[in-house]
Design a protein around this motif. Sequence first.
Motif, PDB file in Angstrom:
ATOM      1  N   ALA A  78       0.826  -1.208   0.000  1.00 22.05           N
ATOM      2  CA  ALA A  78       0.000   0.000   0.000  1.00 22.05           C
ATOM      3  C   ALA A  78       0.859   1.257   0.000  1.00 22.05           C
ATOM      4  O   ALA A  78       0.494   2.266  -0.613  1.00 22.05           O
ATOM      5  CB  ALA A  78      -0.931  -0.001   1.211  1.00 22.05           C
ATOM      6  N   LYS A  79       1.992   1.208   0.666  1.00 23.46           N
ATOM      7  CA  LYS A  79       2.898   2.356   0.671  1.00 23.46           C
ATOM      8  C   LYS A  79       3.552   2.545  -0.694  1.00 23.46           C
ATOM      9  O   LYS A  79       3.773   3.678  -1.133  1.00 23.46           O
ATOM     10  CB  LYS A  79       3.975   2.168   1.742  1.00 23.46           C
ATOM     11  CG  LYS A  79       3.472   2.350   3.164  1.00 23.46           C
ATOM     12  CD  LYS A  79       4.610   2.186   4.151  1.00 23.46           C
ATOM     13  CE  LYS A  79       4.162   2.471   5.571  1.00 23.46           C
ATOM     14  NZ  LYS A  79       5.284   2.303   6.540  1.00 23.46           N
ATOM     15  N   GLU A  80       3.854   1.431  -1.359  1.00 25.44           N
ATOM     16  CA  GLU A  80       4.475   1.517  -2.677  1.00 25.44           C
ATOM     17  C   GLU A  80       3.487   1.985  -3.736  1.00 25.44           C
ATOM     18  O   GLU A  80       3.836   2.751  -4.640  1.00 25.44           O
ATOM     19  CB  GLU A  80       5.037   0.146  -3.082  1.00 25.44           C
ATOM     20  CG  GLU A  80       6.202  -0.323  -2.239  1.00 25.44           C
ATOM     21  CD  GLU A  80       6.621  -1.739  -2.602  1.00 25.44           C
ATOM     22  OE1 GLU A  80       6.052  -2.312  -3.559  1.00 25.44           O
ATOM     23  OE2 GLU A  80       7.513  -2.283  -1.927  1.00 25.44           O
ATOM     24  N   GLN A  81       2.232   1.516  -3.633  1.00 27.51           N
ATOM     25  CA  GLN A  81       1.226   1.838  -4.646  1.00 27.51           C
ATOM     26  C   GLN A  81      -0.076   2.261  -3.947  1.00 27.51           C
ATOM     27  O   GLN A  81      -1.054   1.504  -3.900  1.00 27.51           O
ATOM     28  CB  GLN A  81       0.972   0.628  -5.537  1.00 27.51           C
ATOM     29  CG  GLN A  81       2.212   0.157  -6.294  1.00 27.51           C
ATOM     30  CD  GLN A  81       1.954  -1.108  -7.095  1.00 27.51           C
ATOM     31  OE1 GLN A  81       1.116  -1.927  -6.744  1.00 27.51           O
ATOM     32  NE2 GLN A  81       2.676  -1.250  -8.196  1.00 27.51           N
ATOM     33  N   PRO A  82      -0.109   3.459  -3.370  1.00 21.20           N
ATOM     34  CA  PRO A  82      -1.277   3.896  -2.592  1.00 21.20           C
ATOM     35  C   PRO A  82      -2.567   3.996  -3.404  1.00 21.20           C
ATOM     36  O   PRO A  82      -3.654   3.999  -2.827  1.00 21.20           O
ATOM     37  CB  PRO A  82      -0.847   5.276  -2.062  1.00 21.20           C
ATOM     38  CG  PRO A  82       0.253   5.716  -2.977  1.00 21.20           C
ATOM     39  CD  PRO A  82       0.964   4.477  -3.392  1.00 21.20           C
ATOM     40  N   ALA A  83      -2.449   4.072  -4.724  1.00 18.63           N
ATOM     41  CA  ALA A  83      -3.645   4.160  -5.556  1.00 18.63           C
ATOM     42  C   ALA A  83      -4.211   2.787  -5.906  1.00 18.63           C
ATOM     43  O   ALA A  83      -5.251   2.698  -6.563  1.00 18.63           O
ATOM     44  CB  ALA A  83      -3.332   4.939  -6.836  1.00 18.63           C
ATOM     45  N   GLU A  84      -3.527   1.728  -5.486  1.00 25.58           N
ATOM     46  CA  GLU A  84      -3.936   0.368  -5.858  1.00 25.58           C
ATOM     47  C   GLU A  84      -4.240  -0.480  -4.621  1.00 25.58           C
ATOM     48  O   GLU A  84      -3.810  -1.622  -4.516  1.00 25.58           O
ATOM     49  CB  GLU A  84      -2.831  -0.301  -6.692  1.00 25.58           C
ATOM     50  CG  GLU A  84      -2.422   0.464  -7.929  1.00 25.58           C
ATOM     51  CD  GLU A  84      -3.544   0.554  -8.948  1.00 25.58           C
ATOM     52  OE1 GLU A  84      -4.446  -0.308  -8.900  1.00 25.58           O
ATOM     53  OE2 GLU A  84      -3.520   1.471  -9.781  1.00 25.58           O
TER      54      GLU A  84
END
Length: 340
Positions: A78-84
């Motif tokens: 979630a931190k790497e890809q907050p939009a996903e």
Amino acid sequence: MKKLFVPISSILLTILLLGCSEDVAPNPEPEGESVEKDEAAENIQKTTESEFAILKIGNQQFEIFSYYDAFDEYVALAKEQPAELNDAYAQTIFQPFRQNAFDEKSVLEYINLIIFTPPQDIIPLQSSLEALSDKEAEFQSAIEESLKKSAESLPGGNKTIHVFPANPAFIHGGSPELNASGVALNEEVMILFVHSSLETEELKHTVSHEYFHLIDMEKGAFESSTAESTLLESTIMEGKAVAFSLLNYPGINLSWISNEDGKVTEQARNLFMEQKDSVEMGVWEDFLNGNPVKGIPASANYIIGHEIMQSFLKNHPEIDVSEWLGMSAEEILAGSDFRE
């Protein structure tokens, strides 16, 4: 609330629906990204296997799955890809849970449960996971103890137990009437939600409560879903589960369900009796969530179910749990003093 037997409020998660359908083709990805996701999936599978315990009690077997490390992985993604967040949750939490709980069986009937909504506030979730780290062994021991006590009182078939760190958005100050700490999805699958402020005695009570629901469904005593049952049937269902957990843990504090403050008035009781045969979902929600206009407080179904069941047990102390489990809601009501 100790039980969310069926979806009472749904949020359709498209990503989960896609994840459960074998006919939907995945979107094309860059080769490097695909390799990274494959490696992540492999690590998740290893994590899921390491957080697994088997408990045998008589002829029963309980498989207990914990998802602490899986949620750590969700936080990292979630931190790497907050939009996903939907993708991250499906990959790290829902798909491992699906495999552990249902193997290759369909889970479409469960995907719109609000409990499977991906946590949105990642920092509070990370803090919650860190606070939980010192209580994992304590909670595991409490779960096993309660399963043992419950199974010895009321044996049944094999079950799977799934321990989820609670979504911080669903924790309301640890208040038991607002915080859903357990769900029985079907006769084989129980989900528990834990957080660092949860008392072990409360967890034991919840396990026992949800275990009764599993056996209730297994024995066919409660065959339909809440959405298809009458207000009386769903209310007595909860009253029975509370009664069973109190047999195993009589010292638990249930002041919120005892109506000590008199919030369930005579008006609410009369309205309950008038509508007890209703199968309207809106009526059930009035007694679950409350309806101030009608003078119905939140959790009235739990309070009334508890009152009816305790009155019945006081009037019929000779009836064993295995017998009153199979009794109809009307029989329980008739054997109580609630009509008076």
